[in-house]
Design an enzyme around this catalytic site. Structure first.
Site, PDB file in Angstrom:
ATOM      1  N   PRO A  39      37.400  37.372  33.834  1.00 52.89           N
ATOM      2  CA  PRO A  39      37.099  38.364  32.805  1.00 52.89           C
ATOM      3  C   PRO A  39      36.661  39.722  33.347  1.00 52.89           C
ATOM      4  O   PRO A  39      37.119  40.764  32.843  1.00 52.89           O
ATOM      5  CB  PRO A  39      35.965  37.700  32.005  1.00 52.89           C
ATOM      6  CG  PRO A  39      36.166  36.238  32.213  1.00 52.89           C
ATOM      7  CD  PRO A  39      36.670  36.101  33.613  1.00 52.89           C
ATOM      8  N   LYS A  40      35.824  39.749  34.379  1.00 52.21           N
ATOM      9  CA  LYS A  40      35.333  41.035  34.871  1.00 52.21           C
ATOM     10  C   LYS A  40      36.440  41.826  35.567  1.00 52.21           C
ATOM     11  O   LYS A  40      36.605  43.030  35.329  1.00 52.21           O
ATOM     12  CB  LYS A  40      34.159  40.824  35.824  1.00 52.21           C
ATOM     13  CG  LYS A  40      33.441  42.116  36.182  1.00 52.21           C
ATOM     14  CD  LYS A  40      33.565  42.412  37.646  1.00 52.21           C
ATOM     15  CE  LYS A  40      32.870  43.702  38.010  1.00 52.21           C
ATOM     16  NZ  LYS A  40      32.949  43.991  39.442  1.00 52.21           N
TER      17      LYS A  40
END
Length: 265
Positions: free
Chosen positions: A190-191
């Site tokens: 996600p990051k």
């Protein structure tokens, strides 16, 4: 001259890791050409996000004085519109690394496998093309760039991109779909996905959450939860340009530019 803090945007804000100060300008190879901070053609204007009115970020922060102070503390900070492949490579290398180490890895990768360009008596290197990395072995990349386990991610991602992964189409997709697509790539969680969306795919509503952002969202705004929840809350709080606000929040927190609640974030 564009109203941009050149050093902050190009060197210190942890969104690009290949720019150098040469003579009186900052320079880097971007999408196969030497780009400098003095360039004013259409490509340069798009890359430096010249068309955006950054003064509107204060409107986005009107209900959150701490965020407004962060924006005021980072005048001239821009979010670059990097080529998607170049942003993606940099943020795969960023996983579990500090800024100095990321810069060293990007430099090693480009100098080893990227195309060389002469500029003012110096040699600058671009990012290697997907086809170049796709043909490497993990052992070779580990040995020559010392990127450890990330070598497998770089090679696997390069192979998918070379085979037709729709990287250049992500900017036109809704953000949730674009994130899902990116997270099909090796080493993209996600990051990393949100960094690629914000810095490489023109999704100003992407809100990358790392340890600094997670901490400031809790300490400054009382918002806690998963990275996905924090990103949704940020979009609710700051609107469609929340990613641009995030850059000011992130930098202000990381270098201690503002204090809140008796703390320096």
């Amino acid at each position: 001259m564009r109203e941009m803090n050149l050093r902050l945007t190009l060197m210190d804000s942890a969104q690009a890791f290949h720019w150098r100060k040469i003579g009186g300008v900052f320079a880097a190879v971007v999408d196969g050409r030497v780009l400098t901070s003095a360039d004013e053609d259409a490509f340069a204007r798009a890359y430096f996000d010249d068309a955006r009115d950054y003064s509107r970020l204060m409107e986005d922060c009107a209900s959150y004085p701490v965020a407004a102070r962060a924006v005021q503390a980072t005048p001239g900070l821009r979010v670059l519109n990097q080529p998607p492949w170049e942003a993606l490579l940099q943020f795969i290398l960023s996983a579990n690394n500090n800024v100095a180490r990321i810069r060293a890895l990007v430099t090693a990768l480009n100098e080893t496998y990227g195309e060389a360009h002469a500029f003012q008596g110096e040699t600058l290197h671009g990012f290697p093309k997907p086809e170049v990395l796709a043909n490497l072995t993990e052992a070779e990349l580990r040995a020559r760039v010392t990127c450890g386990y990330r070598a497998a991610y770089l090679i696997g991602t390069a192979r998918m991109v070379a085979d037709g992964f729709p990287l250049n189409a992500l900017s036109a997709m809704p953000i949730e779909r674009a994130r899902e697509e990116l997270m099909r790539l090796p080493g993209v969680g996600p990051k990393v996905a949100d960094c690629a969306l914000l810095f490489g795919c023109r999704h100003a509503d992407a809100f990358p959450v790392d340890v600094w952002v997670k901490r400031l969202m809790a300490d400054w705004f009382g918002v806690t939860g998963s990275p996905a929840f924090l990103a949704r809350e940020a979009r609710r709080m700051f609107g469609e340009r929340c990613g641009l606000v995030q850059q000011s929040l992130f930098h202000a927190a990381r270098v201690g530019l503002i204090e809140t609640g008796g703390k320096t974030a």
